[in-house]
Design a protein around this motif. Structure first.
Motif, mmCIF file in Angstrom:
data_model
loop_
_atom_site.group_PDB
_atom_site.id
_atom_site.type_symbol
_atom_site.label_atom_id
_atom_site.label_comp_id
_atom_site.label_asym_id
_atom_site.label_seq_id
_atom_site.Cartn_x
_atom_site.Cartn_y
_atom_site.Cartn_z
ATOM 1 N N LYS A 157 97.642 -20.665 -32.858
ATOM 2 C CA LYS A 157 97.662 -21.459 -34.107
ATOM 3 C C LYS A 157 98.093 -21.001 -35.379
ATOM 4 O O LYS A 157 98.796 -21.870 -35.792
ATOM 5 C CB LYS A 157 95.902 -21.763 -34.352
ATOM 6 N N LYS A 158 98.042 -19.650 -35.704
ATOM 7 C CA LYS A 158 98.566 -19.414 -36.839
ATOM 8 C C LYS A 158 100.080 -19.394 -36.771
ATOM 9 O O LYS A 158 100.572 -19.911 -37.735
ATOM 10 C CB LYS A 158 98.135 -17.770 -37.110
ATOM 11 N N GLN A 206 100.784 -23.255 -37.259
ATOM 12 C CA GLN A 206 100.320 -23.934 -38.370
ATOM 13 C C GLN A 206 101.062 -23.344 -39.575
ATOM 14 O O GLN A 206 101.611 -23.984 -40.493
ATOM 15 C CB GLN A 206 98.788 -23.935 -38.587
ATOM 16 N N ASP A 207 100.663 -21.785 -39.905
ATOM 17 C CA ASP A 207 101.101 -21.362 -41.122
ATOM 18 C C ASP A 207 102.504 -21.317 -41.313
ATOM 19 O O ASP A 207 103.033 -21.307 -42.519
ATOM 20 C CB ASP A 207 100.580 -19.761 -41.164
#
Ligand code: FMN
Length: 132
Positions: free
Chosen positions: A6-7, A10-11
């Motif tokens: 997810k990081k 997303q990030d």
């Protein structure tokens, strides 16, 4: 999705670039179809050509059914059709045929890509199912 994945997505804000690198370079064949009843191919990667002999450009708009032939197990295909109707996932093996007619064991998964409850695309991950 795991927290680390997810990081990455997303990030960094570069999830499309990450996906593109993965899909175009993976050793597995990747096929994406639309979610119509006949599931027409809208994307195939280079590994699809290596596996089947078909150039991605020549299968656009066609059904993956073109890979089937006389020895294809209809029971496996019926199970896939049932999974598609229920919007679910499928995994199986069946005889498929390369462009030049050579039969091989296709081992593949089909997964739905949903927006809300609605299936928008089907994604298949395919490889040669012949195991020594
Ligand atoms: C994403 C996706 C990938 C598929 N890949 C294959 C495949 O590699 N080999 C195969 O025999 N059928 C594959 N199929 C199944 C056919 O496209 C089709 O759904 C199946 O033949 C049932 O329809 P029919 O009874 O009208 O032939 C795939 C279907 C989808 C949605």
């Amino acid at each position: 999705m795991t927290i680390l994945l997810k990081k990455v997505f997303q990030d960094t804000g570069i999830s499309l670039n990450v996906l593109q690198v993965l899909v175009t370079n993976t050793y597995d064949s990747i096929l994406i179809t639309d979610a119509t009843k006949d599931a027409k191919i809208i994307y195939a990667n280079k590994a699809f050509k290596k596996l089947t002999g078909y150039d991605p450009s020549e299968v656009m708009g066609k059904s993956p059914r073109i890979l089937q032939g006389a020895a294809t197990d209809r029971k496996v295909i019926a199970r896939l059709t049932d999974s598609l109707k229920r919007g679910g996932r499928f995994e199986g093996k069946a005889v498929n045929y390369k462009k030049n007619g050579t039969p091989f064991i296709m081992h593949w998964r089909v997964l739905p890509v949903k927006v809300g409850n609605q299936v928008k695309f089907w994604v298949a991950i395919q490889r040669d199912g012949f195991v020594i």
